[in-house]
Design a protein around this motif. Structure first.
Motif, PDB file in Angstrom:
ATOM      1  N   TYR A 192       0.334  26.128 -29.249  1.00 43.16           N
ATOM      2  CA  TYR A 192      -0.515  26.080 -28.063  1.00 43.16           C
ATOM      3  C   TYR A 192       0.347  26.178 -26.813  1.00 43.16           C
ATOM      4  O   TYR A 192       1.499  25.721 -26.786  1.00 43.16           O
ATOM      5  N   TRP A 193      -0.240  26.729 -25.773  1.00 42.29           N
ATOM      6  CA  TRP A 193       0.377  26.672 -24.449  1.00 42.29           C
ATOM      7  C   TRP A 193      -0.733  26.563 -23.400  1.00 42.29           C
ATOM      8  O   TRP A 193      -1.835  27.059 -23.585  1.00 42.29           O
ATOM      9  N   ALA A 194      -0.413  25.877 -22.323  1.00 48.78           N
ATOM     10  CA  ALA A 194      -1.387  25.657 -21.253  1.00 48.78           C
ATOM     11  C   ALA A 194      -1.357  26.826 -20.282  1.00 48.78           C
ATOM     12  O   ALA A 194      -0.289  27.225 -19.815  1.00 48.78           O
ATOM     13  N   VAL A 195      -2.539  27.371 -19.993  1.00 48.01           N
ATOM     14  CA  VAL A 195      -2.620  28.488 -19.052  1.00 48.01           C
ATOM     15  C   VAL A 195      -3.024  28.009 -17.653  1.00 48.01           C
ATOM     16  O   VAL A 195      -2.751  28.683 -16.664  1.00 48.01           O
ATOM     17  N   SER A 196      -3.707  26.864 -17.590  1.00 49.25           N
ATOM     18  CA  SER A 196      -4.041  26.276 -16.291  1.00 49.25           C
ATOM     19  C   SER A 196      -4.276  24.788 -16.487  1.00 49.25           C
ATOM     20  O   SER A 196      -4.647  24.345 -17.581  1.00 49.25           O
ATOM     21  N   SER A 197      -4.058  24.027 -15.408  1.00 47.61           N
ATOM     22  CA  SER A 197      -4.227  22.569 -15.507  1.00 47.61           C
ATOM     23  C   SER A 197      -4.530  22.006 -14.135  1.00 47.61           C
ATOM     24  O   SER A 197      -4.237  22.621 -13.108  1.00 47.61           O
ATOM     25  N   ALA A 198      -5.139  20.821 -14.124  1.00 42.37           N
ATOM     26  CA  ALA A 198      -5.458  20.129 -12.872  1.00 42.37           C
ATOM     27  C   ALA A 198      -5.437  18.626 -13.132  1.00 42.37           C
ATOM     28  O   ALA A 198      -5.975  18.160 -14.141  1.00 42.37           O
ATOM     29  N   VAL A 199      -4.830  17.890 -12.217  1.00 37.78           N
ATOM     30  CA  VAL A 199      -4.806  16.434 -12.316  1.00 37.78           C
ATOM     31  C   VAL A 199      -6.129  15.914 -11.763  1.00 37.78           C
ATOM     32  O   VAL A 199      -6.447  16.118 -10.594  1.00 37.78           O
ATOM     33  N   LEU A 200      -6.897  15.246 -12.607  1.00 32.66           N
ATOM     34  CA  LEU A 200      -8.209  14.746 -12.205  1.00 32.66           C
ATOM     35  C   LEU A 200      -8.125  13.392 -11.516  1.00 32.66           C
ATOM     36  O   LEU A 200      -8.888  13.107 -10.587  1.00 32.66           O
ATOM     37  N   ALA A 201      -7.245  12.532 -11.988  1.00 29.65           N
ATOM     38  CA  ALA A 201      -7.110  11.184 -11.429  1.00 29.65           C
ATOM     39  C   ALA A 201      -5.684  10.710 -11.654  1.00 29.65           C
ATOM     40  O   ALA A 201      -5.013  11.135 -12.602  1.00 29.65           O
ATOM     41  N   ALA A 202      -5.236   9.822 -10.769  1.00 35.33           N
ATOM     42  CA  ALA A 202      -3.869   9.322 -10.887  1.00 35.33           C
ATOM     43  C   ALA A 202      -3.790   7.903 -10.361  1.00 35.33           C
ATOM     44  O   ALA A 202      -4.444   7.550  -9.378  1.00 35.33           O
ATOM     45  N   ALA A 203      -3.022   7.096 -11.032  1.00 31.83           N
ATOM     46  CA  ALA A 203      -2.699   5.735 -10.624  1.00 31.83           C
ATOM     47  C   ALA A 203      -1.218   5.547 -10.945  1.00 31.83           C
ATOM     48  O   ALA A 203      -0.609   6.407 -11.591  1.00 31.83           O
ATOM     49  N   PRO A 204      -0.618   4.451 -10.509  1.00 34.36           N
ATOM     50  CA  PRO A 204       0.819   4.283 -10.787  1.00 34.36           C
ATOM     51  C   PRO A 204       1.189   4.402 -12.261  1.00 34.36           C
ATOM     52  O   PRO A 204       2.242   4.941 -12.591  1.00 34.36           O
ATOM     53  N   ASP A 205       0.325   3.924 -13.187  1.00 34.14           N
ATOM     54  CA  ASP A 205       0.685   3.919 -14.600  1.00 34.14           C
ATOM     55  C   ASP A 205      -0.278   4.696 -15.485  1.00 34.14           C
ATOM     56  O   ASP A 205      -0.121   4.687 -16.705  1.00 34.14           O
ATOM     57  N   VAL A 214       0.831  -1.209   0.000  1.00 33.60           N
ATOM     58  CA  VAL A 214       0.000   0.000   0.000  1.00 33.60           C
ATOM     59  C   VAL A 214       0.859   1.251   0.000  1.00 33.60           C
ATOM     60  O   VAL A 214       0.585   2.228  -0.717  1.00 33.60           O
ATOM     61  N   TYR A 215       1.951   1.226   0.782  1.00 37.29           N
ATOM     62  CA  TYR A 215       2.825   2.393   0.827  1.00 37.29           C
ATOM     63  C   TYR A 215       3.442   2.643  -0.544  1.00 37.29           C
ATOM     64  O   TYR A 215       3.498   3.785  -1.015  1.00 37.29           O
ATOM     65  N   ARG A 216       3.885   1.556  -1.179  1.00 34.69           N
ATOM     66  CA  ARG A 216       4.454   1.711  -2.509  1.00 34.69           C
ATOM     67  C   ARG A 216       3.418   2.220  -3.490  1.00 34.69           C
ATOM     68  O   ARG A 216       3.725   3.058  -4.356  1.00 34.69           O
ATOM     69  N   HIS A 217       2.181   1.712  -3.365  1.00 32.53           N
ATOM     70  CA  HIS A 217       1.112   2.178  -4.261  1.00 32.53           C
ATOM     71  C   HIS A 217       0.854   3.666  -4.060  1.00 32.53           C
ATOM     72  O   HIS A 217       0.742   4.423  -5.041  1.00 32.53           O
ATOM     73  N   GLU A 218       0.758   4.083  -2.805  1.00 32.87           N
ATOM     74  CA  GLU A 218       0.490   5.487  -2.525  1.00 32.87           C
ATOM     75  C   GLU A 218       1.637   6.376  -3.010  1.00 32.87           C
ATOM     76  O   GLU A 218       1.409   7.466  -3.544  1.00 32.87           O
ATOM     77  N   ARG A 219       2.875   5.906  -2.786  1.00 34.44           N
ATOM     78  CA  ARG A 219       4.021   6.678  -3.265  1.00 34.44           C
ATOM     79  C   ARG A 219       4.002   6.767  -4.785  1.00 34.44           C
ATOM     80  O   ARG A 219       4.315   7.830  -5.357  1.00 34.44           O
ATOM     81  N   ALA A 220       3.641   5.670  -5.448  1.00 30.48           N
ATOM     82  CA  ALA A 220       3.577   5.677  -6.909  1.00 30.48           C
ATOM     83  C   ALA A 220       2.512   6.650  -7.404  1.00 30.48           C
ATOM     84  O   ALA A 220       2.719   7.365  -8.395  1.00 30.48           O
ATOM     85  N   VAL A 221       1.366   6.684  -6.713  1.00 25.33           N
ATOM     86  CA  VAL A 221       0.299   7.615  -7.091  1.00 25.33           C
ATOM     87  C   VAL A 221       0.759   9.057  -6.882  1.00 25.33           C
ATOM     88  O   VAL A 221       0.516   9.938  -7.726  1.00 25.33           O
ATOM     89  N   GLU A 222       1.433   9.315  -5.765  1.00 28.09           N
ATOM     90  CA  GLU A 222       1.945  10.665  -5.505  1.00 28.09           C
ATOM     91  C   GLU A 222       2.961  11.076  -6.570  1.00 28.09           C
ATOM     92  O   GLU A 222       2.957  12.225  -7.039  1.00 28.09           O
ATOM     93  N   ASN A 223       3.826  10.131  -6.938  1.00 33.86           N
ATOM     94  CA  ASN A 223       4.817  10.439  -7.983  1.00 33.86           C
ATOM     95  C   ASN A 223       4.127  10.727  -9.315  1.00 33.86           C
ATOM     96  O   ASN A 223       4.546  11.631 -10.054  1.00 33.86           O
ATOM     97  N   THR A 224       3.072   9.952  -9.620  1.00 37.42           N
ATOM     98  CA  THR A 224       2.326  10.191 -10.849  1.00 37.42           C
ATOM     99  C   THR A 224       1.733  11.590 -10.865  1.00 37.42           C
ATOM    100  O   THR A 224       1.844  12.319 -11.867  1.00 37.42           O
ATOM    101  N   ALA A 284      -3.039   8.386 -15.742  1.00 36.53           N
ATOM    102  CA  ALA A 284      -3.440   9.660 -15.146  1.00 36.53           C
ATOM    103  C   ALA A 284      -4.401  10.368 -16.093  1.00 36.53           C
ATOM    104  O   ALA A 284      -4.473  10.049 -17.289  1.00 36.53           O
ATOM    105  N   GLU A 285      -5.114  11.328 -15.540  1.00 34.53           N
ATOM    106  CA  GLU A 285      -6.052  12.109 -16.330  1.00 34.53           C
ATOM    107  C   GLU A 285      -5.935  13.561 -15.902  1.00 34.53           C
ATOM    108  O   GLU A 285      -5.863  13.861 -14.708  1.00 34.53           O
TER     109      GLU A 285
END
Length: 324
Positions: free
Chosen positions: A255-268, A186-196, A270-271
């Motif tokens: 194009y250039w991004a003016v704002s962004s937000a991570v909607l979802a994340a998993a180890p492999d 679980v710790y590795r999973h959470e760390r992987a999600v945080e890294n993502t 993301a959205e």
């Protein structure tokens, strides 16, 4: 001369010639701790770590199967062993045994009824567990319902204390292993999600900018770079869009991004949601400013690089001619 005597209800059952003394409350509590509390400690640990594991994952299933094995072992110890040997493990260590009122050994179904009836001891604010402290036959509510008593008896000749110690060590190992495995996975999973999340928040906008931007003078080079930023599944869709651009002459598009937000994340995967701005045109006086909102799905490739797996336009590009 005929003499008639009336026997009390409790005296109608056959009694042993020499009755074993009643077990003390402390001995019963110690046996219960070995037989029940030890198993419940393992089950509680497994339940807690299972909550942290992804549902239906291999880790979750391993905890579930282990818990089922523990429940089975507890049932065998509490219900089956006493009918075969006369003792459960905890009672053998403390030298006590459950008996029917007449002194005979109870069967599996009576022992099961007695264990279920212990719910009454608990439901009555645990008063039922303390009832033996002042009841004349040292009985709990469950004993009264199942018509059983607990007596002090000679301990069996087997080395039950070593067996109990082995059970304690095994339970400790199971709990420690479950916690360690859960922490590791679980710790590795959470760390992987945080890294993502951190990687996509930083690199996601840049990847999308490079994929959508191209210049007329370096069209093929820019298209090839954009294709390298996509997954195999999404690349054909991008190539089809690039083909349309080539057929229309390939007007410079940035194009250039003016704002962004991570909607979802998993180890492999993301959205991300992005608000984009840009400009289109080959000449300064013909530039058109663009705004658009897109949702982008990312996947991590085998080489550890993030690629665009899908891009959905939520707000179609709106263009304003410079000077208007």
């Amino acid at each position: 001369m005929t003499t008639t005597s009336t026997l009390a209800p409790e005296e109608t059952e056959p009694e042993r010639a020499v009755e074993d003394p009643l077990a003390s409350w402390g001995a019963r509590a110690g046996a219960f701790a070995i037989d029940v509390l030890l198993g419940w400690a393992v089950l509680a640990t497994l339940a807690l770590v299972a909550l942290a594991a992804p549902v239906r994952s291999s880790l979750w299933w391993s905890y579930t199967v282990t818990a089922a094995v523990v429940v089975l072992l507890m049932a065998v110890n509490r219900l089956v062993l006493p009918t075969i040997t006369g003792f459960s493990l905890g009672r053998a260590v403390l030298g006590i045994a459950v008996r029917r009122r007449g002194g005979s050994a109870p069967g599996v179904w009576r022992l099961l009824l007695r264990d279920i009836a212990h719910l009454l001891d608990t439901a009555a604010l645990f008063v039922g567990w303390l009832w033996p402290l002042w009841e004349r036959r040292n009985r709990t509510f469950a004993d009264l319902l199942a018509r059983t008593e607990v007596h002090s008896v000679p301990r069996p000749q087997r080395q039950v204390r070593k067996i109990a110690a082995a059970a304690l060590v095994a339970a400790t190992v199971v709990c420690a292993a479950a916690i360690a495995l859960s922490y590791t996975v679980v710790y590795r999973h959470e760390r992987a999600v945080e890294n993502t999340r951190a990687q996509i928040a930083e690199d996601g906008p840049r990847i999308v900018e490079e994929m959508l931007s191209y210049r007329q003078e370096s069209l093929q080079e820019d298209f090839s770079r954009a294709q390298s930023l996509t997954t195999d599944g999404y690349r054909p869709q991008l190539e089809a869009q690039q083909k349309v651009v080539q057929e229309t002459g390939g007007v410079t598009n940035e194009y250039w991004a003016v704002s962004s937000a991570v909607l979802a994340a998993a180890p492999d995967t993301a959205e991300m949601l992005l608000a984009m701005q840009g400009q289109r045109g080959n000449k300064t006086e013909e530039l058109k400013f663009i705004t658009a909102t897109v949702r982008v799905e990312f996947e991590k490739s085998g080489d550890g690089q993030w690629r665009v797996a899908n891009l959905t336009v939520l707000k179609k590009p709106q263009m304003n001619v410079q000077g208007q």
